[in-house]
Design an enzyme around this catalytic site. Structure first.
Site, PDB file in Angstrom:
ATOM      1  N   LYS A 274       4.396   1.082  -4.858  1.00  0.00           N
ATOM      2  CA  LYS A 274       4.275  -0.185  -5.606  1.00  0.00           C
ATOM      3  C   LYS A 274       3.381  -0.009  -6.847  1.00  0.00           C
ATOM      4  O   LYS A 274       3.749  -0.414  -7.948  1.00  0.00           O
ATOM      5  CB  LYS A 274       3.699  -1.251  -4.665  1.00  0.00           C
ATOM      6  CG  LYS A 274       3.124  -2.466  -5.333  1.00  0.00           C
ATOM      7  CD  LYS A 274       4.027  -3.651  -5.311  1.00  0.00           C
ATOM      8  CE  LYS A 274       3.444  -4.800  -6.125  1.00  0.00           C
ATOM      9  NZ  LYS A 274       4.363  -5.845  -6.390  1.00  0.00           N
TER      10      LYS A 274
ATOM     11  N   LYS B 178      -4.052  -7.342 -11.789  1.00  0.00           N
ATOM     12  CA  LYS B 178      -4.453  -6.949 -10.426  1.00  0.00           C
ATOM     13  C   LYS B 178      -3.814  -5.604 -10.037  1.00  0.00           C
ATOM     14  O   LYS B 178      -4.497  -4.702  -9.550  1.00  0.00           O
ATOM     15  CB  LYS B 178      -4.006  -8.028  -9.421  1.00  0.00           C
ATOM     16  CG  LYS B 178      -4.226  -7.603  -7.971  1.00  0.00           C
ATOM     17  CD  LYS B 178      -3.576  -8.511  -6.949  1.00  0.00           C
ATOM     18  CE  LYS B 178      -3.615  -7.830  -5.579  1.00  0.00           C
ATOM     19  NZ  LYS B 178      -3.107  -8.643  -4.489  1.00  0.00           N
TER      20      LYS B 178
ATOM     21  N   THR C 220      -0.180  -6.962  -1.574  1.00  0.00           N
ATOM     22  CA  THR C 220      -0.408  -5.831  -2.478  1.00  0.00           C
ATOM     23  C   THR C 220      -1.894  -5.519  -2.462  1.00  0.00           C
ATOM     24  O   THR C 220      -2.707  -6.354  -2.883  1.00  0.00           O
ATOM     25  CB  THR C 220       0.031  -6.177  -3.913  1.00  0.00           C
ATOM     26  OG1 THR C 220       1.402  -6.567  -3.886  1.00  0.00           O
ATOM     27  CG2 THR C 220      -0.122  -4.983  -4.837  1.00  0.00           C
TER      28      THR C 220
HETATM   29  P1  NAD Z   1      -1.213 -16.838  -2.780  1.00  0.00           P
HETATM   30  O1  NAD Z   1      -2.641 -16.893  -3.156  1.00  0.00           O
HETATM   31  O2  NAD Z   1      -0.290 -17.913  -3.257  1.00  0.00           O
HETATM   32  O3  NAD Z   1      -1.070 -16.784  -1.170  1.00  0.00           O
HETATM   33  C1  NAD Z   1      -1.954 -16.110  -0.330  1.00  0.00           C
HETATM   34  C2  NAD Z   1      -2.260 -17.054   0.828  1.00  0.00           C
HETATM   35  O4  NAD Z   1      -3.069 -16.375   1.790  1.00  0.00           O
HETATM   36  C3  NAD Z   1      -3.049 -18.308   0.407  1.00  0.00           C
HETATM   37  O5  NAD Z   1      -2.326 -19.467   0.767  1.00  0.00           O
HETATM   38  C4  NAD Z   1      -4.373 -18.176   1.163  1.00  0.00           C
HETATM   39  O6  NAD Z   1      -4.908 -19.416   1.540  1.00  0.00           O
HETATM   40  C5  NAD Z   1      -3.933 -17.361   2.350  1.00  0.00           C
HETATM   41  N1  NAD Z   1      -4.997 -16.689   3.081  1.00  0.00           N
HETATM   42  C6  NAD Z   1      -6.105 -16.059   2.628  1.00  0.00           C
HETATM   43  N2  NAD Z   1      -6.814 -15.536   3.634  1.00  0.00           N
HETATM   44  C7  NAD Z   1      -6.144 -15.862   4.780  1.00  0.00           C
HETATM   45  C8  NAD Z   1      -6.372 -15.601   6.161  1.00  0.00           C
HETATM   46  N3  NAD Z   1      -7.444 -14.910   6.573  1.00  0.00           N
HETATM   47  N4  NAD Z   1      -5.476 -16.061   7.048  1.00  0.00           N
HETATM   48  C9  NAD Z   1      -4.396 -16.767   6.640  1.00  0.00           C
HETATM   49  N5  NAD Z   1      -4.125 -17.043   5.341  1.00  0.00           N
HETATM   50  C10 NAD Z   1      -5.001 -16.588   4.429  1.00  0.00           C
HETATM   51  O7  NAD Z   1      -0.689 -15.403  -3.243  1.00  0.00           O
HETATM   52  P2  NAD Z   1       0.839 -14.942  -3.397  1.00  0.00           P
HETATM   53  O8  NAD Z   1       1.270 -15.135  -4.804  1.00  0.00           O
HETATM   54  O9  NAD Z   1       1.635 -15.513  -2.273  1.00  0.00           O
HETATM   55  O10 NAD Z   1       0.659 -13.362  -3.188  1.00  0.00           O
HETATM   56  C11 NAD Z   1       0.443 -12.796  -1.908  1.00  0.00           C
HETATM   57  C12 NAD Z   1       0.432 -11.287  -2.045  1.00  0.00           C
HETATM   58  O11 NAD Z   1       1.684 -10.858  -2.589  1.00  0.00           O
HETATM   59  C13 NAD Z   1      -0.648 -10.753  -3.005  1.00  0.00           C
HETATM   60  O12 NAD Z   1      -1.188  -9.586  -2.467  1.00  0.00           O
HETATM   61  C14 NAD Z   1       0.115 -10.496  -4.298  1.00  0.00           C
HETATM   62  O13 NAD Z   1      -0.478  -9.489  -5.088  1.00  0.00           O
HETATM   63  C15 NAD Z   1       1.473 -10.078  -3.741  1.00  0.00           C
HETATM   64  N6  NAD Z   1       2.594 -10.303  -4.667  1.00  0.00           N
HETATM   65  C16 NAD Z   1       2.700 -11.490  -5.328  1.00  0.00           C
HETATM   66  C17 NAD Z   1       3.787 -11.679  -6.191  1.00  0.00           C
HETATM   67  C18 NAD Z   1       3.943 -12.986  -6.937  1.00  0.00           C
HETATM   68  O14 NAD Z   1       4.798 -13.052  -7.837  1.00  0.00           O
HETATM   69  N7  NAD Z   1       3.215 -14.041  -6.573  1.00  0.00           N
HETATM   70  C19 NAD Z   1       4.729 -10.654  -6.384  1.00  0.00           C
HETATM   71  C20 NAD Z   1       4.602  -9.476  -5.667  1.00  0.00           C
HETATM   72  C21 NAD Z   1       3.525  -9.317  -4.801  1.00  0.00           C
END
Ligand code: NAD
Length: 323
Positions: A196, A271, A121
């Site tokens: 979204k 966010k 997102t």
């Molecule tokens: P998270 O922080 O758990 O996971 C993100 C991962 O990306 C981390 O493990 C981080 O180490 C990794 N990362 C960062 N830079 C990187 C790179 N250059 N190469 C490889 N890995 C890298 O976050 P999440 O909760 O999994 O959310 C991910 C996305 O989904 C976000 O944009 C969030 O807004 C969106 N989202 C989350 C939810 C939720 O409920 N958690 C719901 C809808 C959307």
């Protein structure tokens, strides 16, 4: 394998894996709360996938769930036909695409014609920029943010909102249908992110309105159940009331019944509203509730609500009300 200056020959455009048509192998970058279980579902469906995350613990966890991992992003991307990203922010995405500190980015290391599928997102403008950068060097680009949270990621019931050219949408649809139950083509690049944040703008504002109404009802001597019974069958009806009801009781599955354990965390609502606010400002919309909702959820997150369900905003409103 080390970083590669020269791209490899692209994979065949379409191969069969199980019963699902797959556009070649997948590099899956970002194996966090969402990406980890999404990758597991792709592997279970028969996709050939190599995962990568910058955090070693995320790699360990992915491996223990049956995901093959690479030591570097470049290794994961080598030979992949699809590069799927699930990263925290647009800055993370653009840094990964372009490279930092002189290291080549994914757009450079990937074979020409690779399909870059971003499910993070991020800002609409960043999504459009990422797609333009990818396409400028001969790749294909899709933005496909999700709703449904970690529970939906684990169950494979996410909703995908997709911004893509029609042929790229058709290419990724079978893959998205493995990870989600609903896949909507919203328009061209950036349209998925636009859908979204517009949805979550409605959600943030409506949760605040429902919560204010319940606190007002309390002050006026209404029971929660009475207000719910009326509003859920009247013009106040909305998801924030009927599914994620901010008071315990009327909807037994709502987070209010488990002391606001998320659910959808306050930090994520803050966010998403910030992304909506950025888009409201850049487009010049005369919005008043959106910016206010963004401010309200920023404060909520900063004052202890970051890890609570966003419906916990009702406790904030109640606490700050005259007694
Ligand atoms: P998270 O922080 O758990 O996971 C993100 C991962 O990306 C981390 O493990 C981080 O180490 C990794 N990362 C960062 N830079 C990187 C790179 N250059 N190469 C490889 N890995 C890298 O976050 P999440 O909760 O999994 O959310 C991910 C996305 O989904 C976000 O944009 C969030 O807004 C969106 N989202 C989350 C939810 C939720 O409920 N958690 C719901 C809808 C959307």
């Amino acid at each position: 394998m080390s970083d590669k200056a020269q791209p490899e020959t692209p994979q065949p455009a379409t191969v069969q894996s199980g019963t699902v048509p797959v556009p070649g192998t997948i590099a899956f970058l970002g194996l966090g709360h969402m990406g980890g279980p999404m990758a597991v579902n792709l592997v279970k469906a028969g996709y050939t996938l190599t995962g990568f995350d910058v955090v070693p613990a995320a790699l360990d966890s992915a491996r223990s769930n049956g995901i093959t991992t690479a030591d570097t992003a470049a290794d994961a991307v080598a030979g992949a036909a699809v590069v799927l990203t699930m990263l925290p922010s647009g800055k993370h995405l653009l840094d990964a695409y372009l490279g930092t500190g002189g290291a080549p980015g994914l757009l450079q290391t990937a074979a020409t014609g690779t399909l870059f599928l971003d499910c993070s997102t991020i800002n609409v403008d960043e999504a459009r920029e990422a797609a333009a950068l990818a396409r400028a060097v001969g790749h294909r680009a899709v933005d496909a943010p999700v709703s449904g949270g970690v529970v939906g990621a684990e169950a494979g019931t996410l909703t995908f909102m997709v911004g893509a050219l029609p042929e790229d949408f058709e290419a990724v649809k079978p893959m998205l249908e493995v990870m989600g139950k609903r896949v909507v083509h919203c328009g061209e690049h950036g349209a998925g992110q636009a859908a979204k944040i517009c949805n979550n703008l409605i959600l943030g504002v409506s949760m605040i309105a429902v919560s204010e109404a319940f606190v007002l009802g309390e002050k006026l001597g209404l029971t929660h159940q009475a207000l719910f019974d009326v509003a859920s069958a009247a013009s106040g009806q909305c998801w924030a009331l009927t599914t994620n009801c901010p008071v315990p009781g009327p909807v037994p599955t709502s987070p209010a019944n488990r002391d606001y354990t998320p659910g959808f965390a306050g930090a994520l609502m803050a966010k998403d509203l910030k992304l909506a606010l950025n888009a409201l400002e850049s487009t010049g919309v005369a919005a008043r509730l959106g910016p206010l909702a963004s401010e309200i959820y920023d404060t909520f997150a900063a004052e202890g609500g970051a890890g609570r369900d966003f419906s916990g905003i009702i406790t904030d409103i109640r606490d700050k009300s005259a007694h």
